[in-house]
Design a protein around this motif. Structure first.
Motif, PDB file in Angstrom:
ATOM      1  N   THR A  88     -21.840  13.538  21.745  1.00  0.00           N
ATOM      2  CA  THR A  88     -22.957  13.489  20.794  1.00  0.00           C
ATOM      3  C   THR A  88     -23.780  12.218  21.004  1.00  0.00           C
ATOM      4  O   THR A  88     -25.019  12.254  20.992  1.00  0.00           O
ATOM      5  CB  THR A  88     -22.415  13.547  19.348  1.00  0.00           C
ATOM      6  N   ALA A  89     -23.093  11.082  21.206  1.00  0.00           N
ATOM      7  CA  ALA A  89     -23.814   9.823  21.447  1.00  0.00           C
ATOM      8  C   ALA A  89     -24.677   9.921  22.703  1.00  0.00           C
ATOM      9  O   ALA A  89     -25.828   9.475  22.726  1.00  0.00           O
ATOM     10  CB  ALA A  89     -22.816   8.676  21.574  1.00  0.00           C
ATOM     11  N   ALA A  90     -24.120  10.524  23.736  1.00  0.00           N
ATOM     12  CA  ALA A  90     -24.881  10.682  24.981  1.00  0.00           C
ATOM     13  C   ALA A  90     -26.086  11.588  24.748  1.00  0.00           C
ATOM     14  O   ALA A  90     -27.203  11.284  25.179  1.00  0.00           O
ATOM     15  CB  ALA A  90     -23.977  11.253  26.071  1.00  0.00           C
ATOM     16  N   LEU A  91     -25.850  12.699  24.047  1.00  0.00           N
ATOM     17  CA  LEU A  91     -26.951  13.643  23.783  1.00  0.00           C
ATOM     18  C   LEU A  91     -28.090  12.938  23.053  1.00  0.00           C
ATOM     19  O   LEU A  91     -29.258  13.080  23.430  1.00  0.00           O
ATOM     20  CB  LEU A  91     -26.424  14.825  22.960  1.00  0.00           C
ATOM     21  N   HIS A  92     -27.755  12.159  22.028  1.00  0.00           N
ATOM     22  CA  HIS A  92     -28.800  11.494  21.243  1.00  0.00           C
ATOM     23  C   HIS A  92     -29.579  10.455  22.059  1.00  0.00           C
ATOM     24  O   HIS A  92     -30.686  10.079  21.680  1.00  0.00           O
ATOM     25  CB  HIS A  92     -28.191  10.850  19.995  1.00  0.00           C
ATOM     26  N   SER A  93     -29.011  10.006  23.176  1.00  0.00           N
ATOM     27  CA  SER A  93     -29.750   9.069  24.029  1.00  0.00           C
ATOM     28  C   SER A  93     -30.649   9.810  25.016  1.00  0.00           C
ATOM     29  O   SER A  93     -31.336   9.170  25.821  1.00  0.00           O
ATOM     30  CB  SER A  93     -28.780   8.168  24.790  1.00  0.00           C
ATOM     31  N   GLY A  94     -30.623  11.151  24.981  1.00  0.00           N
ATOM     32  CA  GLY A  94     -31.490  11.921  25.881  1.00  0.00           C
ATOM     33  C   GLY A  94     -30.759  12.583  27.029  1.00  0.00           C
ATOM     34  O   GLY A  94     -31.374  13.213  27.882  1.00  0.00           O
ATOM     35  N   VAL A  95     -29.435  12.438  27.069  1.00  0.00           N
ATOM     36  CA  VAL A  95     -28.629  13.046  28.139  1.00  0.00           C
ATOM     37  C   VAL A  95     -28.235  14.451  27.696  1.00  0.00           C
ATOM     38  O   VAL A  95     -27.426  14.615  26.787  1.00  0.00           O
ATOM     39  CB  VAL A  95     -27.374  12.193  28.436  1.00  0.00           C
ATOM     40  N   THR A  96     -28.813  15.460  28.333  1.00  0.00           N
ATOM     41  CA  THR A  96     -28.554  16.842  27.914  1.00  0.00           C
ATOM     42  C   THR A  96     -27.538  17.543  28.804  1.00  0.00           C
ATOM     43  O   THR A  96     -27.120  18.658  28.496  1.00  0.00           O
ATOM     44  CB  THR A  96     -29.866  17.641  27.888  1.00  0.00           C
ATOM     45  N   THR A  97     -27.175  16.905  29.917  1.00  0.00           N
ATOM     46  CA  THR A  97     -26.140  17.465  30.803  1.00  0.00           C
ATOM     47  C   THR A  97     -25.212  16.343  31.247  1.00  0.00           C
ATOM     48  O   THR A  97     -25.675  15.260  31.624  1.00  0.00           O
ATOM     49  CB  THR A  97     -26.768  18.116  32.059  1.00  0.00           C
ATOM     50  N   ILE A  98     -23.918  16.632  31.198  1.00  0.00           N
ATOM     51  CA  ILE A  98     -22.912  15.637  31.585  1.00  0.00           C
ATOM     52  C   ILE A  98     -21.913  16.280  32.535  1.00  0.00           C
ATOM     53  O   ILE A  98     -21.440  17.385  32.279  1.00  0.00           O
ATOM     54  CB  ILE A  98     -22.152  15.130  30.334  1.00  0.00           C
ATOM     55  N   ARG A  99     -21.610  15.553  33.616  1.00  0.00           N
ATOM     56  CA  ARG A  99     -20.435  15.929  34.405  1.00  0.00           C
ATOM     57  C   ARG A  99     -19.332  14.927  34.076  1.00  0.00           C
ATOM     58  O   ARG A  99     -19.484  13.741  34.342  1.00  0.00           O
ATOM     59  CB  ARG A  99     -20.751  15.921  35.907  1.00  0.00           C
ATOM     60  N   ASP A 100     -18.255  15.425  33.491  1.00  0.00           N
ATOM     61  CA  ASP A 100     -17.122  14.559  33.184  1.00  0.00           C
ATOM     62  C   ASP A 100     -16.180  14.573  34.382  1.00  0.00           C
ATOM     63  O   ASP A 100     -15.655  15.611  34.757  1.00  0.00           O
ATOM     64  CB  ASP A 100     -16.392  15.050  31.930  1.00  0.00           C
ATOM     65  N   LEU A 101     -15.948  13.387  34.965  1.00  0.00           N
ATOM     66  CA  LEU A 101     -15.118  13.296  36.176  1.00  0.00           C
ATOM     67  C   LEU A 101     -13.807  12.583  35.906  1.00  0.00           C
ATOM     68  O   LEU A 101     -13.353  11.762  36.702  1.00  0.00           O
ATOM     69  CB  LEU A 101     -15.900  12.612  37.302  1.00  0.00           C
ATOM     70  N   GLY A 102     -13.202  12.882  34.792  1.00  0.00           N
ATOM     71  CA  GLY A 102     -11.890  12.301  34.541  1.00  0.00           C
ATOM     72  C   GLY A 102     -11.560  12.314  33.073  1.00  0.00           C
ATOM     73  O   GLY A 102     -11.856  11.344  32.364  1.00  0.00           O
ATOM     74  N   ASP A 103     -10.969  13.442  32.626  1.00  0.00           N
ATOM     75  CA  ASP A 103     -10.448  13.450  31.267  1.00  0.00           C
ATOM     76  C   ASP A 103      -8.934  13.341  31.354  1.00  0.00           C
ATOM     77  O   ASP A 103      -8.367  13.110  32.428  1.00  0.00           O
ATOM     78  CB  ASP A 103     -10.891  14.714  30.514  1.00  0.00           C
ATOM     79  N   ARG A 104      -8.276  13.491  30.229  1.00  0.00           N
ATOM     80  CA  ARG A 104      -6.824  13.617  30.220  1.00  0.00           C
ATOM     81  C   ARG A 104      -6.488  14.930  29.513  1.00  0.00           C
ATOM     82  O   ARG A 104      -7.166  15.298  28.552  1.00  0.00           O
ATOM     83  CB  ARG A 104      -6.186  12.440  29.477  1.00  0.00           C
ATOM     84  N   ASP A 105      -5.481  15.600  30.052  1.00  0.00           N
ATOM     85  CA  ASP A 105      -4.972  16.802  29.376  1.00  0.00           C
ATOM     86  C   ASP A 105      -6.047  17.894  29.287  1.00  0.00           C
ATOM     87  O   ASP A 105      -5.995  18.720  28.383  1.00  0.00           O
ATOM     88  CB  ASP A 105      -4.470  16.401  27.966  1.00  0.00           C
ATOM     89  N   PHE A 106      -7.003  17.879  30.187  1.00  0.00           N
ATOM     90  CA  PHE A 106      -8.065  18.900  30.238  1.00  0.00           C
ATOM     91  C   PHE A 106      -8.795  19.015  28.894  1.00  0.00           C
ATOM     92  O   PHE A 106      -9.227  20.092  28.491  1.00  0.00           O
ATOM     93  CB  PHE A 106      -7.479  20.262  30.663  1.00  0.00           C
ATOM     94  N   ALA A 107      -8.945  17.872  28.233  1.00  0.00           N
ATOM     95  CA  ALA A 107      -9.508  17.882  26.876  1.00  0.00           C
ATOM     96  C   ALA A 107     -10.974  18.289  26.841  1.00  0.00           C
ATOM     97  O   ALA A 107     -11.463  18.741  25.805  1.00  0.00           O
ATOM     98  CB  ALA A 107      -9.352  16.492  26.256  1.00  0.00           C
TER      99      ALA A 107
END
Ligand SMILES: [Zn+2]
Length: 372
Positions: A73-92
């Motif tokens: 949500t924080a990223a979205l509010h800064s204008g980022v509408t697409t994110i590639r997450d390259l490292g979560d834990r537990d497939f969260a």
């Protein structure tokens, strides 16, 4: 100019008319600048920028998902509408991706890798992606494919943020990296490799990866990229995911030397015709809040990169680097209506990127406040 949005997509971009379709609601943006929503091609949504990364190993699944949701949500509010997450834990990040895709919640489009493949006790071991032998690596790729990840991320070298890990040292040999790439490609998944050391970058490129993260080219004697390897990166069309960052009076001298070297090599990559995208690596340190990308881009516009290079590298190029170049990162018919309106004159002053005036995700307006 009129951008017509229908059903979450851009249906027309019309430079000639003064009125849109008669049935449409007209939003007049006046002097504002309209951009495609930003794409952050490398973040860690589960990761608390102010926390100790090793604590991730003990976090329950629900806490990881909830934190990822807040950060997205924080990223979205800064204008980022697409994110590639390259490292979560537990497939969260997978369930979050589905919530956003199905529209049960408003969030950025996510593409995710799950936990990166790494050595036992190696770089980012606390994300839980340990795989040591070639068989382990292939099993890990298959397990991720079965879970429905979009990308495979492999830690080809050590990294900076893990105690005891050396960014100059490779974590896997050529045969192992090749086995990862072959297994992933067999299952239709692209591979991006975290790589700092020049030797590790060369090994990953030789193995046929689709992208290199960080791509810092550090060596024992400073930062340096040989023309041979740059040529191969260009010839193979490998995406270079360059990590944004800012320096100030408190930045240690050795880090300043590395960062200046990295900007120099990035210039070499761009000028050589390499495919370059910018990303924040948000989450990994207190300077990497999840809304940091626009401020980082503005900083880089004062340190050797043009506004055009930075905007392309965080929109159309970043989208293409994530495999989304066919529907993200451009304002053009058929593309998703992820749109960002910022203060006028962004082409002269990239700090206006932090002055978010209006935002749409898939055509739905997102309530925003200026964030940086
Ligand atoms: Zn990272």
């Amino acid at each position: 100019m009129i951008v017509v949005v229908e059903g979450g997509q851009i249906s027309a971009v019309d430079f000639a008319v003064t009125d849109g379709p008669p049935e449409a609601a007209l939003i007049d943006l006046g002097e504002l600048t309209l951009l495609p929503g930003l794409v952050d091609a490398h973040t860690h949504l589960c990761w608390d920028p102010d926390g100790d990364p090793e604590d991730l190993a003990d976090d329950p699944h629900e806490a990881l998902v909830e934190r990822a949701r807040q950060h997205a949500t924080a990223a979205l509010h800064s204008g980022v509408t697409t994110i590639r997450d390259l490292g979560d834990r537990d497939f969260a990040t997978l369930s979050l991706r589905e919530d956003y895709r199905q529209g049960t919640q408003l969030g950025p489009e996510l593409v995710v890798s799950g936990p990166p493949l790494t050595r036992t006790g190696g770089h980012c071991w606390y994300l839980g992606g340990a795989a040591d032998s070639t068989d382990d690596l292939v099993d890990a790729v298959e397990q991720r494919a079965a879970r429905g990840v979009d990308w495979i991320k492999v830690m080809a070298t050590g990294g900076f943020v893990t105690e005891g890990s050396d960014p100059l040292q490779p974590q896997y040999d050529h045969d192992q990296l090749t086995a990862v790439v072959e297994a992933a490609h067999r299952m239709g998944l692209p591979v991006t490799a975290h790589a700092h050391a020049a030797a590790g970058i060369a090994a990953a490129v030789a193995a046929g990866v689709d992208g290199i993260e960080h791509c810092t080219f550090i060596t024992e004697d400073g930062v340096s990229a040989s023309p041979d390897i740059v040529e191969r990166i260009v010839a193979q069309g490998v995406w270079c995911g360059i990590t944004t960052g800012q320096m100030d009076s408190e930045t240690p001298a050795d880090i300043i030397a590395v960062m200046q070297g990295v900007w120099r090599v990035t210039r070499q990559l761009i000028d050589s015709g390499a495919r370059v995208a910018w990303s924040s690596d948000a989450g990994i340190s207190p300077r990497k809040a999840h809304n940091v990308l626009p401020a980082d881009l503005a900083y880089l516009s004062r340190h050797g990169f043009t506004v055009t290079e930075l905007l392309i590298g965080a929109t159309s190029a970043a989208a293409a680097s994530c495999g989304l170049g066919h529907r993200k990162g451009r304002i053009t018919p058929g593309f998703d209506a992820d749109l960002l309106a910022v203060g006028a004159g962004v082409n002269h002053d990239l700090t206006r990127l932090c002055d978010v005036k209006a935002l749409w995700r898939n055509g739905t307006q997102v309530p925003v406040e200026t964030t940086c």
